[in-house]
Design a protein around this motif. Structure first.
Motif, PDB file in Angstrom:
ATOM      1  N   SER A 166      63.983  90.497 -29.380  1.00 31.66           N
ATOM      2  CA  SER A 166      65.106  89.583 -29.000  1.00 31.66           C
ATOM      3  C   SER A 166      66.361  90.370 -29.209  1.00 31.66           C
ATOM      4  O   SER A 166      67.208  89.775 -28.747  1.00 31.66           O
ATOM      5  CB  SER A 166      64.953  88.135 -29.618  1.00 31.66           C
ATOM      6  OG  SER A 166      65.349  88.260 -31.047  1.00 31.66           O
ATOM      7  N   TYR A 207      66.919  84.935 -31.740  1.00 27.28           N
ATOM      8  CA  TYR A 207      66.889  83.450 -32.173  1.00 27.28           C
ATOM      9  C   TYR A 207      67.766  82.654 -33.058  1.00 27.28           C
ATOM     10  O   TYR A 207      68.065  83.337 -33.966  1.00 27.28           O
ATOM     11  CB  TYR A 207      65.260  83.508 -32.765  1.00 27.28           C
ATOM     12  CG  TYR A 207      64.248  84.132 -32.025  1.00 27.28           C
ATOM     13  CD1 TYR A 207      63.547  83.162 -30.914  1.00 27.28           C
ATOM     14  CD2 TYR A 207      63.668  85.168 -31.821  1.00 27.28           C
ATOM     15  CE1 TYR A 207      62.747  83.566 -29.770  1.00 27.28           C
ATOM     16  CE2 TYR A 207      62.547  85.601 -30.915  1.00 27.28           C
ATOM     17  CZ  TYR A 207      62.153  84.753 -30.114  1.00 27.28           C
ATOM     18  OH  TYR A 207      61.264  85.116 -29.339  1.00 27.28           O
ATOM     19  N   ARG A 257      67.472  79.182 -28.556  1.00 29.64           N
ATOM     20  CA  ARG A 257      66.090  79.705 -28.763  1.00 29.64           C
ATOM     21  C   ARG A 257      65.526  79.800 -29.597  1.00 29.64           C
ATOM     22  O   ARG A 257      65.955  80.148 -30.908  1.00 29.64           O
ATOM     23  CB  ARG A 257      66.503  81.210 -28.189  1.00 29.64           C
ATOM     24  CG  ARG A 257      65.215  82.143 -27.914  1.00 29.64           C
ATOM     25  CD  ARG A 257      65.507  83.775 -27.243  1.00 29.64           C
ATOM     26  NE  ARG A 257      64.334  84.145 -26.786  1.00 29.64           N
ATOM     27  CZ  ARG A 257      64.234  85.301 -26.605  1.00 29.64           C
ATOM     28  NH1 ARG A 257      65.318  86.135 -27.089  1.00 29.64           N
ATOM     29  NH2 ARG A 257      63.073  85.876 -26.384  1.00 29.64           N
TER      30      ARG A 257
END
Length: 168
Positions: free
Chosen positions: A43, A50, A2
């Protein structure tokens, strides 16, 4: 993998999203530092952080250096950081040296340049190109390309590359 791409240009964000999705990578975008921080916080709440960020150096409001410092404080020092800019590295090296980036890429970013950077940073374990839907080569016979290039050597290189393609 990601990846978060942070840039104040909508065109750049769309470009990166298109390229990274062709590598079968998840790409989210943020139009500035504050939006990037919000995306990272979200996230983390979703337990899906990430692994890499690509950040433009020169953005209004929170610049690239400040954005990277804040993202590192949220995601840790193992975060893979790629800095992008229209400026040459020598122009910003002194100011950017304390930011701890893994790579610096000068815009425009070619897909092959981005691919090679990701492969290098991940030891070749992350990127997988989408397979073509057809094994048939593209038919360029009879097609015409307008090449606009002011350097003769570059004109010759492109002509040589296209020589066997059937392009006029």
């Amino acid at each position: 993998m990601r990846i978060l791409v942070v840039d104040d240009s909508e065109e750049v964000l769309e470009y990166f999203q298109s390229i990274l999705s062709s590598f079968s990578l998840v790409c989210d975008t943020a139009s500035g530092g504050q939006q990037a921080i919000q995306a990272v916080e979200k996230s983390l709440q979703e337990n899906n952080p990430y692994q890499m960020v690509v950040v433009d150096w020169n953005m209004p409001g929170m610049n690239g250096a400040a954005t990277i410092e804040k993202l590192r404080s949220l995601l840790g020092n193992d975060l893979l950081v790629v800095m992008i800019s229209v400026s040459d590295w020598r122009d910003i090296e002194q100011e950017a040296s304390g930011v701890k980036i893994k790579r610096f890429l000068t815009k425009p970013i070619l897909p092959s340049m981005l691919y090679n950077t990701i492969v290098e940073l991940t030891d070749g374990h992350i990127v997988k190109l989408e397979e073509k839907t057809s094994n048939q080569p593209r038919n360029w016979q009879g097609k015409t390309i307008l090449l606009v290039e002011d350097l003769e050597i570059n004109q010759e290189i492109v002509k040589n590359l296209l020589e066997d393609s059937g392009v006029n």
